[in-house]
Design an enzyme around this catalytic site. Structure first.
Site, short mmCIF file in Angstrom:
data_model
loop_
_atom_site.label_atom_id
_atom_site.label_comp_id
_atom_site.label_asym_id
_atom_site.label_seq_id
_atom_site.Cartn_x
_atom_site.Cartn_y
_atom_site.Cartn_z
N HIS A 68 0.80 -1.22 0.00
CA HIS A 68 0.00 0.00 0.00
C HIS A 68 0.84 1.28 0.00
O HIS A 68 0.31 2.36 -0.18
CB HIS A 68 -0.94 0.03 1.21
CG HIS A 68 -0.25 0.39 2.49
ND1 HIS A 68 0.48 -0.52 3.20
CD2 HIS A 68 -0.14 1.57 3.15
CE1 HIS A 68 0.99 0.09 4.27
NE2 HIS A 68 0.65 1.35 4.26
C1 UD1 Z 1 -1.80 5.84 5.48
C2 UD1 Z 1 -0.47 6.33 6.04
C3 UD1 Z 1 0.53 5.17 6.10
C4 UD1 Z 1 -0.07 3.99 6.82
C5 UD1 Z 1 -1.40 3.61 6.17
C6 UD1 Z 1 -2.06 2.46 6.87
C7 UD1 Z 1 0.10 8.65 5.47
C8 UD1 Z 1 0.96 9.54 4.64
N1 UD1 Z 1 0.14 7.34 5.17
O1 UD1 Z 1 -1.58 5.46 4.13
O2 UD1 Z 1 1.67 5.60 6.80
O3 UD1 Z 1 0.83 2.91 6.72
O4 UD1 Z 1 -2.27 4.75 6.24
O5 UD1 Z 1 -3.08 1.90 6.10
O6 UD1 Z 1 -0.57 9.11 6.37
N2 UD1 Z 1 -8.62 5.47 0.67
C9 UD1 Z 1 -9.87 4.91 0.58
N3 UD1 Z 1 -10.59 4.76 1.73
C10 UD1 Z 1 -10.12 5.18 2.95
C11 UD1 Z 1 -8.87 5.79 3.01
C12 UD1 Z 1 -8.12 5.92 1.86
O7 UD1 Z 1 -10.31 4.51 -0.48
O8 UD1 Z 1 -10.83 5.00 3.95
C13 UD1 Z 1 -7.81 5.61 -0.57
C14 UD1 Z 1 -7.94 6.97 -1.24
O9 UD1 Z 1 -7.82 6.80 -2.60
C15 UD1 Z 1 -6.71 7.70 -0.74
C16 UD1 Z 1 -5.70 6.57 -0.65
O10 UD1 Z 1 -6.45 5.44 -0.24
O11 UD1 Z 1 -6.30 8.73 -1.59
C17 UD1 Z 1 -4.58 6.82 0.29
O12 UD1 Z 1 -5.09 7.11 1.60
P1 UD1 Z 1 -4.21 7.96 2.63
O13 UD1 Z 1 -5.03 8.34 3.78
O14 UD1 Z 1 -3.53 9.07 1.90
O15 UD1 Z 1 -3.06 7.03 3.10
P2 UD1 Z 1 -2.78 5.46 3.09
O16 UD1 Z 1 -2.22 5.10 1.78
O17 UD1 Z 1 -3.92 4.67 3.61
#
Ligand code: UD1
Length: 374
Positions: free
Chosen positions: A207
């Site tokens: 991820h």
């Molecule tokens: C975040 C943390 C990472 C951690 C991970 C655990 C940061 C920079 N990264 O990464 O350190 O290891 O969480 O899982 O804070 N999305 C959804 N549904 C959700 C949340 C996210 O679909 O409920 C998708 C969206 O497209 C979003 C992408 O995932 O843009 C990334 O989500 P984001 O909150 O930026 O960080 P993670 O990749 O989950």
């Protein structure tokens, strides 16, 4: 009455909140604990399931920030957290790990002159291209109390001139695994539904932005997974929503091998169950590297470095990167060294990550800190 305020927002933070919230609740009503969810993770599979399974306190507030670029997401958190902290006026803010929610909580509290404690302080990958590394560095340097999970983290903080704010506590993720591993048998409904047999499969997660957001790198790691299936063993791959979107965007550049089973994201207990049943774990997650180590399963890390150096030093983790040849070599190495996939890292885990009582130590350190301030 001391007033603590925890800020969480993403999966690994919910896991870390669990043991600490339980210990704090034992002191209720002598200690007040406000829990704020930033809303960084909002899908039920990434958020609600953890609150239900781990019996976490219902957040007192959910800021609903949702997804976005780093600047936009963190900016929304900063504005909303500032208002909330001005109203709540806690004695100390607790911030966990290395996500954008960690960074926002630490920055806002520091600017409002509210003491900040950083849980999981001092962890370093020394790769500043990772957003998590930037988040950790900033959070550590603006925090007043640095709660370090391992001696290696203490040493990193010492090198950065932060020794006088540091307390070695052990790792809350180790507390959580010890508390829940019995509930996560290797024959839970999910493991059975996927038709997996204990010891016959590997578990994969990917991820990290560094792996998902560059299509060539993503194709490289996915190609490596197909090769592992072809040459070694079936793999099960619960896919983070971000990764799912990036895989879909590859179109015809990659197709999963039929024995590479893509699944929806799974909760905490199912994750532990999948690790317990696996012969091998391939991951770019920091948390999963540790969970596999705590549950005696070997790991191949799909990155160029790891911040959890103890898992490598104690012989539980091979850091392979994402090139198919290197990943295959690491899997070959584990097949040779540990054909059953069963190890015993318990003494090593205790030496490096504490004794499963990190939550008690963290609470003691918080109360000592607040007493010293008067
Ligand atoms: C975040 C943390 C990472 C951690 C991970 C655990 C940061 C920079 N990264 O990464 O350190 O290891 O969480 O899982 O804070 N999305 C959804 N549904 C959700 C949340 C996210 O679909 O409920 C998708 C969206 O497209 C979003 C992408 O995932 O843009 C990334 O989500 P984001 O909150 O930026 O960080 P993670 O990749 O989950």
């Amino acid at each position: 009455m001391p007033k603590l305020l925890s800020v969480v927002g993403a999966r690994p933070q919910f896991v870390k909140l669990g043991p600490l919230a339980r210990v704090v609740t034992q002191h209720s009503p002598a200690i007040e604990h406000i829990v704020v969810h930033t809303g960084q993770h909002y899908d039920p599979a990434l958020s609600d399931v953890f609150f239900a399974e781990l019996d976490l306190p219902r957040p007192d507030a959910n800021l609903g920030v949702g997804s976005g670029s780093h600047g936009r997401q963190t900016g929304r958190m900063l504005a909303l957290l500032e208002d909330l902290l001005i109203r709540a006026r806690p004695d100390i803010v607790l911030t966990y790990g290395d996500t954008n929610s960690t960074l926002a909580a630490a920055l806002v509290a520091a600017k409002l002159h509210i003491p900040v404690a950083h849980i999981e302080a001092g962890v370093r990958s020394f790769n500043r291209r990772m957003p998590e590394e930037v988040n950790r560095l900033v959070a550590d340097h603006v925090s007043d109390l640095l709660l370090a999970p391992t001696p290696a983290a203490v040493a990193n903080l010492d090198k950065e001139g932060l020794a006088d704010r540091t307390v070695l506590t052990g790792d809350l993720m180790y507390d959580a695994v010890l508390a829940h591993r019995r509930r996560a048998a290797a024959d839970t409904p999910l493991v059975c539904r996927l038709g997996l047999r204990e010891g016959d499969y590997g578990l994969v997660t990917i991820h990290r932005a560094e792996n998902t957001d560059d299509p060539d790198r993503l194709v490289s790691v996915l190609t490596a997974l197909n090769a592992v299936v072809e040459q070694y063993l079936p793999l099960v791959f619960p896919v983070h929503p971000r990764t799912r979107r990036r895989i879909d965007a590859l179109g015809t550049r990659w197709r999963p091998h039929p024995q590479l089973r893509l699944a929806d994201p799974v909760g905490y207990l199912d994750t532990l169950a999948l690790v317990r049943g696996a012969r091998l774990v391939l991951t770019d997650s920091g948390g999963l590297q540790k969970e596999a180590f705590f549950l005696d399963r070997p790991v191949v890390t799909l990155r160029e470095e790891t911040e959890w150096v103890e898992t490598v030093q104690w012989g539980g983790n091979i850091v392979a990167g994402v090139q198919p040849g290197a990943v295959l070599a690491a899997v070959a190495e584990w097949s040779r060294r540990l054909p059953s996939g069963r190890a015993d890292f318990s003494a090593a885990a205790r030496a490096a990550f504490g004794d499963g009582r990190a939550a008690e130590r963290i609470l003691t350190a918080l109360l000592d800190f607040l007493n010293r301030r008067g």
